[in-house]
Design a protein around this motif. Structure first.
Motif, mmCIF file in Angstrom:
data_model
loop_
_atom_site.group_PDB
_atom_site.id
_atom_site.type_symbol
_atom_site.label_atom_id
_atom_site.label_comp_id
_atom_site.label_asym_id
_atom_site.label_seq_id
_atom_site.Cartn_x
_atom_site.Cartn_y
_atom_site.Cartn_z
ATOM 1 N N MET A 112 14.151 15.049 11.522
ATOM 2 C CA MET A 112 14.616 16.259 10.847
ATOM 3 C C MET A 112 14.702 17.379 11.868
ATOM 4 N N VAL A 113 15.751 18.199 11.723
ATOM 5 C CA VAL A 113 15.888 19.389 12.564
ATOM 6 C C VAL A 113 15.987 20.609 11.656
ATOM 7 N N ASP A 114 15.601 21.746 12.210
ATOM 8 C CA ASP A 114 15.731 22.990 11.449
ATOM 9 C C ASP A 114 17.149 23.533 11.631
ATOM 10 N N GLY A 115 17.422 24.686 11.067
ATOM 11 C CA GLY A 115 18.746 25.293 11.123
ATOM 12 C C GLY A 115 19.228 25.626 12.520
ATOM 13 N N LYS A 116 18.314 25.696 13.483
ATOM 14 C CA LYS A 116 18.689 25.980 14.869
ATOM 15 C C LYS A 116 18.726 24.707 15.717
ATOM 16 N N GLY A 117 18.577 23.547 15.058
ATOM 17 C CA GLY A 117 18.641 22.271 15.767
ATOM 18 C C GLY A 117 17.341 21.849 16.415
ATOM 19 N N ARG A 118 16.244 22.552 16.133
ATOM 20 C CA ARG A 118 14.946 22.196 16.711
ATOM 21 C C ARG A 118 14.313 21.069 15.908
ATOM 22 N N LEU A 119 13.805 20.086 16.623
ATOM 23 C CA LEU A 119 13.181 18.925 15.995
ATOM 24 C C LEU A 119 11.911 19.342 15.257
ATOM 25 N N LEU A 120 11.790 18.889 14.001
ATOM 26 C CA LEU A 120 10.586 19.131 13.205
ATOM 27 C C LEU A 120 9.766 17.849 13.163
ATOM 28 N N THR A 121 8.450 17.973 13.323
ATOM 29 C CA THR A 121 7.598 16.783 13.333
ATOM 30 C C THR A 121 6.587 16.755 12.190
ATOM 31 N N ASP A 122 6.460 17.833 11.455
ATOM 32 C CA ASP A 122 5.523 17.885 10.335
ATOM 33 C C ASP A 122 5.984 16.912 9.247
ATOM 34 N N PRO A 123 5.181 15.895 8.894
ATOM 35 C CA PRO A 123 5.594 14.939 7.868
ATOM 36 C C PRO A 123 5.817 15.582 6.500
ATOM 37 N N GLU A 124 5.297 16.801 6.312
ATOM 38 C CA GLU A 124 5.484 17.516 5.038
ATOM 39 C C GLU A 124 6.767 18.350 5.023
ATOM 40 N N ALA A 125 7.478 18.424 6.156
ATOM 41 C CA ALA A 125 8.722 19.209 6.225
ATOM 42 C C ALA A 125 9.720 18.670 5.212
ATOM 43 N N ARG A 126 10.458 19.590 4.604
ATOM 44 C CA ARG A 126 11.364 19.218 3.504
ATOM 45 C C ARG A 126 12.785 19.711 3.745
ATOM 46 N N GLY A 156 16.449 20.552 1.247
ATOM 47 C CA GLY A 156 16.843 20.887 -0.118
ATOM 48 C C GLY A 156 17.494 22.249 -0.181
ATOM 49 N N PRO A 157 17.961 22.617 -1.366
ATOM 50 C CA PRO A 157 18.617 23.919 -1.537
ATOM 51 C C PRO A 157 17.718 25.061 -1.066
ATOM 52 N N GLY A 158 18.305 25.988 -0.332
ATOM 53 C CA GLY A 158 17.565 27.136 0.173
ATOM 54 C C GLY A 158 16.895 26.893 1.517
ATOM 55 N N LEU A 159 16.893 25.656 1.981
ATOM 56 C CA LEU A 159 16.299 25.321 3.279
ATOM 57 C C LEU A 159 17.414 24.958 4.251
ATOM 58 N N SER A 160 17.204 25.252 5.534
ATOM 59 C CA SER A 160 18.235 24.938 6.524
ATOM 60 C C SER A 160 17.935 23.638 7.265
ATOM 61 N N ASN A 161 16.876 22.938 6.886
ATOM 62 C CA ASN A 161 16.507 21.693 7.552
ATOM 63 C C ASN A 161 17.483 20.574 7.197
ATOM 64 N N GLN A 162 17.652 19.653 8.151
ATOM 65 C CA GLN A 162 18.530 18.508 7.911
ATOM 66 C C GLN A 162 17.855 17.221 8.370
ATOM 67 N N MET A 163 17.836 16.245 7.478
ATOM 68 C CA MET A 163 17.324 14.902 7.776
ATOM 69 C C MET A 163 18.439 14.121 8.470
ATOM 70 N N ARG A 164 18.043 13.257 9.420
ATOM 71 C CA ARG A 164 19.026 12.447 10.132
ATOM 72 C C ARG A 164 18.516 11.011 10.238
ATOM 73 N N LEU A 165 19.433 10.069 10.063
ATOM 74 C CA LEU A 165 19.122 8.661 10.268
ATOM 75 C C LEU A 165 19.655 8.257 11.632
ATOM 76 N N HIS A 166 18.833 7.582 12.416
ATOM 77 C CA HIS A 166 19.265 7.043 13.701
ATOM 78 C C HIS A 166 19.526 5.563 13.489
ATOM 79 N N LEU A 167 20.773 5.147 13.737
ATOM 80 C CA LEU A 167 21.162 3.772 13.482
ATOM 81 C C LEU A 167 21.407 3.015 14.774
ATOM 82 N N ASP A 168 20.937 1.779 14.803
ATOM 83 C CA ASP A 168 21.277 0.837 15.867
ATOM 84 C C ASP A 168 22.328 -0.078 15.252
ATOM 85 N N ILE A 169 23.555 0.008 15.747
ATOM 86 C CA ILE A 169 24.658 -0.745 15.158
ATOM 87 C C ILE A 169 24.691 -2.161 15.728
#
Length: 147
Positions: A46-60, A62-75
């Motif tokens: 997960m990264v915050d709105g400025k692209g900084r990696l978040l490591t807190d497992p409680e980070a969320r 959703g609406p009103g938050l600028s965080n984004q979850m990302r899946l890393h895929l090995d194709i």
């Protein structure tokens, strides 16, 4: 394979209670996909709105938050692509409106293998929900691609 589908459906069920999108037929998603790949989720972050990696497992997210979850895929295999070449490893950003918790998603999805329907050079999900498909849908997906 069934475990993968169950986990994905469970994740979607949890998020659907607060944020939802209407279901989209598989045929429509396959038609709109630029990439159809078989891949394993090697990491969830997960990264915050400025692209900084978040490591807190409680980070969320959703609406009103600028965080984004990302899946890393090995194709492992490219079933179809309109925009070659497809990288061996890609990062798929998830819709920021889903209510996800970093630690929960890492525990549930890391190591899961499936078929992913993606679009564009940035490997976006073809639709916020249902872009991750179980391997046993491969035959149907290939039939839809042949149309």
């Amino acid at each position: 394979m069934k475990r993968f589908l169950s986990l994905v459906l469970a994740c979607l069920a949890v998020t659907a209670s607060a944020t939802s999108v209407p279901p989209k037929p598989l045929a429509d998603m396959v038609r709109e996909a630029d990439h159809v790949v078989v891949a394993t989720i090697t990491r969830v972050d997960m990264v915050d709105g400025k692209g900084r990696l978040l490591t807190d497992p409680e980070a969320r997210t959703g609406p009103g938050l600028s965080n984004q979850m990302r899946l890393h895929l090995d194709i492992h295999e490219v079933i179809f692509t309109r925009l070659p070449p497809v990288s061996r490893s890609v990062r798929v950003p998830l819709w920021t409106m889903w209510h996800y918790q970093l630690g929960g998603m890492q525990a549930q999805l890391t190591g899961q293998k499936g078929i992913f329907l993606l679009t564009g050079r940035g490997y976006q999900p073809v639709y916020p929900a249902g872009f991750q498909r179980p391997l046993d849908e491969r035959e149907e997906i290939q039939r839809l691609l042949a149309r």
